[in-house]
Design an enzyme around this catalytic site. Structure first.
Site, PDB file in Angstrom:
ATOM      1  N   ARG A 195       0.879  -1.180   0.000  1.00  0.00           N
ATOM      2  CA  ARG A 195       0.000   0.000   0.000  1.00  0.00           C
ATOM      3  C   ARG A 195       0.906   1.216   0.000  1.00  0.00           C
ATOM      4  O   ARG A 195       2.114   1.119   0.126  1.00  0.00           O
ATOM      5  CB  ARG A 195      -1.004  -0.016   1.157  1.00  0.00           C
ATOM      6  CG  ARG A 195      -0.631  -0.717   2.411  1.00  0.00           C
ATOM      7  CD  ARG A 195       0.479  -0.081   3.192  1.00  0.00           C
ATOM      8  NE  ARG A 195       0.250   1.340   3.386  1.00  0.00           N
ATOM      9  CZ  ARG A 195       1.187   2.233   3.617  1.00  0.00           C
ATOM     10  NH1 ARG A 195       2.471   1.866   3.678  1.00  0.00           N
ATOM     11  NH2 ARG A 195       0.923   3.503   3.789  1.00  0.00           N
ATOM     12  N   GLY A 196       0.284   2.413  -0.124  1.00  0.00           N
ATOM     13  CA  GLY A 196       1.085   3.614  -0.322  1.00  0.00           C
ATOM     14  C   GLY A 196       1.173   3.871  -1.818  1.00  0.00           C
ATOM     15  O   GLY A 196       1.531   2.951  -2.584  1.00  0.00           O
ATOM     16  N   ALA A 197       0.820   5.094  -2.230  1.00  0.00           N
ATOM     17  CA  ALA A 197       0.640   5.360  -3.653  1.00  0.00           C
ATOM     18  C   ALA A 197       1.852   4.966  -4.528  1.00  0.00           C
ATOM     19  O   ALA A 197       1.690   4.232  -5.516  1.00  0.00           O
ATOM     20  CB  ALA A 197       0.258   6.832  -3.854  1.00  0.00           C
TER      21      ALA A 197
ATOM     22  N   ARG B 182      -7.360  -0.629  -6.855  1.00  0.00           N
ATOM     23  CA  ARG B 182      -7.710   0.450  -5.903  1.00  0.00           C
ATOM     24  C   ARG B 182      -7.958   1.724  -6.713  1.00  0.00           C
ATOM     25  O   ARG B 182      -7.215   2.009  -7.649  1.00  0.00           O
ATOM     26  CB  ARG B 182      -6.588   0.674  -4.872  1.00  0.00           C
ATOM     27  CG  ARG B 182      -6.476  -0.467  -3.859  1.00  0.00           C
ATOM     28  CD  ARG B 182      -5.553  -0.121  -2.703  1.00  0.00           C
ATOM     29  NE  ARG B 182      -6.187   0.731  -1.711  1.00  0.00           N
ATOM     30  CZ  ARG B 182      -5.533   1.273  -0.677  1.00  0.00           C
ATOM     31  NH1 ARG B 182      -4.240   1.063  -0.524  1.00  0.00           N
ATOM     32  NH2 ARG B 182      -6.166   2.018   0.197  1.00  0.00           N
TER      33      ARG B 182
ATOM     34  N   GLN C  86      -1.908   2.220  10.004  1.00  0.00           N
ATOM     35  CA  GLN C  86      -0.616   2.289   9.299  1.00  0.00           C
ATOM     36  C   GLN C  86       0.420   3.073  10.098  1.00  0.00           C
ATOM     37  O   GLN C  86       1.613   2.829   9.983  1.00  0.00           O
ATOM     38  CB  GLN C  86      -0.791   2.952   7.917  1.00  0.00           C
ATOM     39  CG  GLN C  86      -1.533   2.121   6.898  1.00  0.00           C
ATOM     40  CD  GLN C  86      -3.009   2.445   6.874  1.00  0.00           C
ATOM     41  OE1 GLN C  86      -3.601   2.794   7.892  1.00  0.00           O
ATOM     42  NE2 GLN C  86      -3.640   2.312   5.712  1.00  0.00           N
TER      43      GLN C  86
ATOM     44  N   ASP D  92      -2.346  10.566  -2.117  1.00  0.00           N
ATOM     45  CA  ASP D  92      -2.651   9.505  -3.088  1.00  0.00           C
ATOM     46  C   ASP D  92      -3.013  10.070  -4.445  1.00  0.00           C
ATOM     47  O   ASP D  92      -2.881   9.406  -5.462  1.00  0.00           O
ATOM     48  CB  ASP D  92      -3.764   8.611  -2.566  1.00  0.00           C
ATOM     49  CG  ASP D  92      -3.197   7.683  -1.520  1.00  0.00           C
ATOM     50  OD1 ASP D  92      -2.991   8.121  -0.386  1.00  0.00           O
ATOM     51  OD2 ASP D  92      -2.902   6.521  -1.867  1.00  0.00           O
TER      52      ASP D  92
ATOM     53  N   ASN E 266      -5.675  12.301   0.591  1.00  0.00           N
ATOM     54  CA  ASN E 266      -4.743  11.470   1.364  1.00  0.00           C
ATOM     55  C   ASN E 266      -5.537  10.667   2.384  1.00  0.00           C
ATOM     56  O   ASN E 266      -6.761  10.799   2.488  1.00  0.00           O
ATOM     57  CB  ASN E 266      -3.688  12.348   2.043  1.00  0.00           C
ATOM     58  CG  ASN E 266      -2.572  11.520   2.650  1.00  0.00           C
ATOM     59  OD1 ASN E 266      -2.035  10.620   1.992  1.00  0.00           O
ATOM     60  ND2 ASN E 266      -2.223  11.763   3.904  1.00  0.00           N
ATOM     61  N   LYS E 267      -4.836   9.850   3.127  1.00  0.00           N
ATOM     62  CA  LYS E 267      -5.462   8.958   4.115  1.00  0.00           C
ATOM     63  C   LYS E 267      -6.512   9.677   4.955  1.00  0.00           C
ATOM     64  O   LYS E 267      -6.293  10.810   5.381  1.00  0.00           O
ATOM     65  CB  LYS E 267      -4.356   8.380   5.003  1.00  0.00           C
ATOM     66  CG  LYS E 267      -4.808   7.454   6.110  1.00  0.00           C
ATOM     67  CD  LYS E 267      -5.690   6.312   5.640  1.00  0.00           C
ATOM     68  CE  LYS E 267      -5.085   5.498   4.515  1.00  0.00           C
ATOM     69  NZ  LYS E 267      -6.080   4.605   3.853  1.00  0.00           N
TER      70      LYS E 267
HETATM   71  O1  MRU Z   1      -4.467   3.100   2.274  1.00  0.00           O
HETATM   72  P1  MRU Z   1      -2.987   3.315   2.157  1.00  0.00           P
HETATM   73  O2  MRU Z   1      -2.201   2.767   3.287  1.00  0.00           O
HETATM   74  O3  MRU Z   1      -2.479   2.864   0.809  1.00  0.00           O
HETATM   75  O4  MRU Z   1      -2.827   4.908   2.198  1.00  0.00           O
HETATM   76  C1  MRU Z   1      -1.551   5.468   2.104  1.00  0.00           C
HETATM   77  C2  MRU Z   1      -1.566   6.940   2.242  1.00  0.00           C
HETATM   78  O5  MRU Z   1      -2.584   7.549   2.457  1.00  0.00           O
HETATM   79  C3  MRU Z   1      -0.270   7.656   2.034  1.00  0.00           C
HETATM   80  O6  MRU Z   1      -0.259   8.853   2.756  1.00  0.00           O
HETATM   81  C4  MRU Z   1      -0.086   7.979   0.546  1.00  0.00           C
HETATM   82  O7  MRU Z   1      -0.241   6.842  -0.240  1.00  0.00           O
HETATM   83  C5  MRU Z   1       1.222   8.584   0.269  1.00  0.00           C
HETATM   84  S1  MRU Z   1       2.478   7.436   0.632  1.00  0.00           S
HETATM   85  C6  MRU Z   1       3.920   7.847   0.098  1.00  0.00           C
END
Ligand code: MRU
Length: 350
Positions: A44-46, A87, A194, A235, A245-246
């Site tokens: 996970r993470g963009a 996603r 996370q 994201d 973002n999250k």
């Molecule tokens: O749902 P996730 O864990 O994929 O969400 C991740 C985030 O919201 C991060 O802040 C975002 O992807 C940037 S990560 C470098």
């Protein structure tokens, strides 16, 4: 190892569902399994999702039995569709898949094997570039951090959210490596935690001083003058500087503004979507309610069975709450419509 890598015909990735308790490497030889790993958040993470999808495309190229370019392209288009569905919010997924497809479609590649090699080489280049971009971004961001600063961070944006090094957490890491004395307030980041599971794990290994806090505590620390600056990831960032973002990021940004605390998303240009005019155009992923109610406490469920649950995975922070957007090409400041476009076109400081 890197968060995700290609190894001899297989895609290997750290299974982040199991951290911090267990460090396990998952290995896939089918692109459909890579799509599932993104959906189920092994990875996970963009930026990490983008790299995984690119390697998924490489798997698809080698899985295909096509013996002429048009058939291989058809198989790659089909794989792209499966990966894109994994996603919806992180634009890096779509960016990476489209980038690899463009490379595959190059008319100069005359045989299926040439296309396969080009696709894999591009996926590998994309992963290598991610690490280099993160370091450039971190240098721009770390320049904003003063010795003694206390930093608020949300979710996980570290090595685990990227191929390596990190975005917002990369900024924190570089400030620490520069010898600045910093302290980080780590939001636990419900519902998937996370922050507690991944960011705390990374910062502990890096030797960065930090305090884990419940998401609900962030406002208290900001109002009482204990936070100097906020760094978060993204994201998808719209052309006008609205930042998806999250979930929970919006609330942080509003409270930061109320308390005069600078708020900086750290965003590689691959996360900027100039085709989204505003944050309202960004699709927000709704995830399984089980993520919210599935936790147990002393073996007991944390909520009654059969209730309604909402679980948006992301929110949008309007650009007016954003102090600046740190990219690999420099820091964009308002008005973002102009400055972000410059960063994407590579006309920043580099
Ligand atoms: O749902 P996730 O864990 O994929 O969400 C991740 C985030 O919201 C991060 O802040 C975002 O992807 C940037 S990560 C470098």
């Amino acid at each position: 190892m890197r968060t995700v890598e290609w190894d001899n015909g297989a895609v290997k990735m750290i299974d982040q569902r199991l951290l911090p308790g267990t460090f396990e490497i998952a290995e896939f030889t089918d692109y459909r399994e890579v799509a599932r790993s993104i959906k189920e958040m092994y990875i996970r993470g963009a930026p990490a999702i983008g790299a995984a999808a690119a390697f998924g495309m490489a798997l698809a190229a080698y899985q295909s039995a096509a013996d002429e370019p048009t058939t291989l392209m058809r198989d790659l288009e089909a794989a792209a569709e499966v990966l894109r569905r994994a996603r919806p919010t992180a634009v890096n997924l779509f960016w990476a898949v489209d980038r690899v497809l463009r490379v595959a479609a190059d008319q100069k590649l005359s045989s299926p094997d040439d296309i396969r090699e080009a696709v894999l080489a591009d996926a590998q280049a994309l992963a290598d570039e991610d690490v280099e971009i993160n370091r450039r971004m971190a240098a721009h961001g770390a320049a904003l951090v003063r010795d003694g600063d206390s930093i608020l961070h949300h979710c996980n944006t570290g090595a685990l959210a990227t191929v390596d090094y990190g975005t917002a957490l990369g900024v924190i890491r570089m400030a620490h490596e520069q010898g600045k004395k910093i302290h980080v307030f780590v939001d636990e980041t419900r519902p998937r935690l996370q922050g507690a599971r991944l960011t705390a794990w990374e910062l502990q290994q890096l030797g960065v001083d930090f305090t884990l806090i419940a998401d609900n505590a962030a406002g208290h620390y900001m109002r009482t003058g204990q936070v100097d600056i906020c760094f978060v990831g993204s994201d998808r960032t719209a052309a006008n500087g609205d930042v998806a973002n999250k979930i929970g990021t919006y609330k942080l940004a509003v409270v930061a503004r109320e308390n005069g605390i600078p708020f900086y998303p750290v965003v590689p240009t691959s996360t900027v979507d100039l085709n989204c005019p505003t944050g309202d155009d960004i699709p927000i992923e709704e995830r399984d309610p089980e993520e919210v109610v599935g936790l147990t406490r002393q073996g007991m469920p944390i909520a009654p069975a059969g209730i309604q649950v909402g679980n948006p995975a992301f929110d949008v922070t309007p650009a007016r709450y954003v102090t600046g957007i740190v990219t690999e090409n420099g820091v964009a400041y308002p008005p973002f419509g102009l400055s972000l476009r410059k960063m994407v076109l590579g006309e920043g400081d580099r």
